[in-house]
Design an enzyme around this catalytic site. Structure first.
Site, short mmCIF file in Angstrom:
data_model
loop_
_atom_site.label_atom_id
_atom_site.label_comp_id
_atom_site.label_asym_id
_atom_site.label_seq_id
_atom_site.Cartn_x
_atom_site.Cartn_y
_atom_site.Cartn_z
N LYS A 183 73.16 18.40 10.30
CA LYS A 183 72.20 17.39 10.72
C LYS A 183 71.04 17.31 9.72
CE LYS A 183 74.94 16.51 13.95
NZ LYS A 183 75.14 17.13 15.24
C1 LIG Z 1 76.01 17.32 16.46
C2 LIG Z 1 76.12 16.44 17.63
C3 LIG Z 1 76.07 16.92 18.94
C4 LIG Z 1 76.10 18.38 19.29
O1 LIG Z 1 75.19 19.17 18.64
P1 LIG Z 1 75.50 20.73 18.42
O2 LIG Z 1 74.19 21.23 17.93
O3 LIG Z 1 76.59 20.83 17.42
O4 LIG Z 1 75.88 21.31 19.73
C5 LIG Z 1 76.10 16.02 19.98
N1 LIG Z 1 76.18 14.70 19.75
C6 LIG Z 1 76.24 14.19 18.51
C7 LIG Z 1 76.31 12.71 18.34
C8 LIG Z 1 76.24 15.04 17.40
O5 LIG Z 1 76.32 14.51 16.18
#
Ligand SMILES: *Cc1c(COP(=O)(O)O)cnc(C)c1O
Length: 375
Positions: A183
């Site tokens: 992210k």
């Molecule tokens: C990354 C992501 C998640 C989940 O996040 P984690 O930190 O990996 O649990 C949920 N929704 C979207 C759209 C994502 O890109």
């Protein structure tokens, strides 16, 4: 084999690494002062709204649904084109995901189709800002308000994005972020939830850690069933080191994407049938740069990915359509139910994009992609 140009790569500076070492030597490594500082900094970023940190974006979404009172018998409207966590959490709390097809231009949930999916059992909507491109918040909240629905914004990908000049997280109902390494801002693993009141934040703390409420020196009670979702101070220190660089990361991503457009948004490339994202340089944080491969291309997506990999370029698929997974088909969702999401999901391809990439890297990707598509 790791490609010489990966799909993505976190930027962790020496100051952050030294800060993590300090936490490790401090004698307090799980949730403590760094988590509090991280939450305070996030709250400041989001205009003073209550914020709590969790150990993943998935945990954050699950807690958000519990705060919204979503449970067995309820329906939650969401998009089939997302990371599967978005709808898995709906199942986790015992509710039913109701998918609404996407707008193939934005690749986000098609707001014009939401109202026909609302039933008496609908409790909430989970919009997703795919690749960081914000869903239209004005129309979204107009619909939610008219039908008395909670909104849990899955803003996992939109840290640093904005809607009409307001940062995502500083407006809206419950807003959930992820700090996974891919992210725009990472805490290794982690996430945070922006809430609407301090009372909600107190309840979120209970859901975060076994439902525990402490009073006085030795008092402890458990009122609700909570999980084990707390962030560590080590992770929070990484997040703090990232947060001060968020604007810089976003600007760099936008600059790289301008170069992608300069090299791909031209007649010779359009003639190949390559689909480009919306060229938004003010609201999107450009979490990802995604193209849609030509229909009826000579090569399959897997072949394109393999050829790029041979050239040392990492690519990814974000995402396969959720309703086509075995688990979701076993729950009654079927192939063909959301044709626009299926069409995009089957041909979408994520190209490398991360702050430490160079403009020369972008040229390398576009030249390789055009070469592969022309072959
Ligand atoms: C990354 C992501 C998640 C989940 O996040 P984690 O930190 O990996 O649990 C949920 N929704 C979207 C759209 C994502 O890109």
């Amino acid at each position: 084999m790791q490609p010489s140009l990966p799909l993505t790569c976190p930027t962790i500076d020496e100051e952050t690494i030294a800060g993590v070492a300090e936490v490790l030597r401090s004698g307090w490594i799980t949730s403590g002062p760094k988590v509090k500082a991280f939450e305070a900094a996030l709250s400041t970023l989001f205009g003073g709204r209550p914020v709590r940190a969790f150990n993943s974006g998935t945990a954050t979404l699950e807690v958000a649904l519990r705060l919204a009172g979503v449970g067995p018998g309820d329906e939650v409207i969401t998009t089939p084109l997302s990371w599967v966590a978005t709808s898995n959490v709906i199942l986790t709390v015992g509710a039913r995901p109701v998918f609404v097809d996407i707008d193939p231009v934005t690749r986000n949930i098609d707001l014009a189709r939401i109202e026909s999916a609302i039933s008496p059992a609908t409790k909430a909507i989970i919009p997703v800002d795919l690749a960081g491109l914000p869903v239209d918040r004005d129309r979204l909240y107009e619909i939610a308000k008219r039908h008395g629905l909670r909104v849990v914004e899955d803003a996992a990908q939109s840290m640093g994005s904005s809607w009409r000049g307001q940062l995502i997280g500083s407006i809206g109902d419950l807003v959930s972020f992820s700090f996974h390494p891919n992210k725009n801002l990472t805490s290794i693993e982690g996430g945070c939830l922006v809430m609407t009141s301090e009372a909600e934040a107190k309840l979120a703390e209970q859901y975060r850690l076994q439902g525990v409420v402490r009073t006085g020196m030795d008092g402890m009670d458990v009122e609700v069933l909570g999980g084990k979702f707390n962030l560590t101070d080590v992770a929070a220190r990484v997040g703090l080191g990232q947060l001060v660089r968020l604007d810089e990361f976003t600007s760099k991503r936008r600059e790289l994407v301008r170069a992608y457009f300069a090299q791909l948004d031209m007649p010779a490339v359009h003639a190949l049938g390559l689909g480009l994202p919306i060229a938004d340089f003010t609201q999107s944080n450009w979490h990802m740069f995604q193209v849609v491969l030509p229909e009826n291309a000579a090569l399959t997506r897997a072949e394109v990915m393999a050829k790029l990999q041979v050239l040392g370029i990492g690519t990814g698929v974000h995402y396969p359509a959720i309703h086509r997974f075995t688990l979701y088909r076993s729950l009654g969702h079927a192939e063909g139910d959301y044709p626009l999401a299926e069409a995009v999901a089957s041909r979408i391809l994520t190209l490398p994009l991360f702050p430490s990439m160079t403009l020369a890297d972008v040229s390398r990707v576009t030249e390789a992609l055009i070469q592969v598509l022309q072959a």
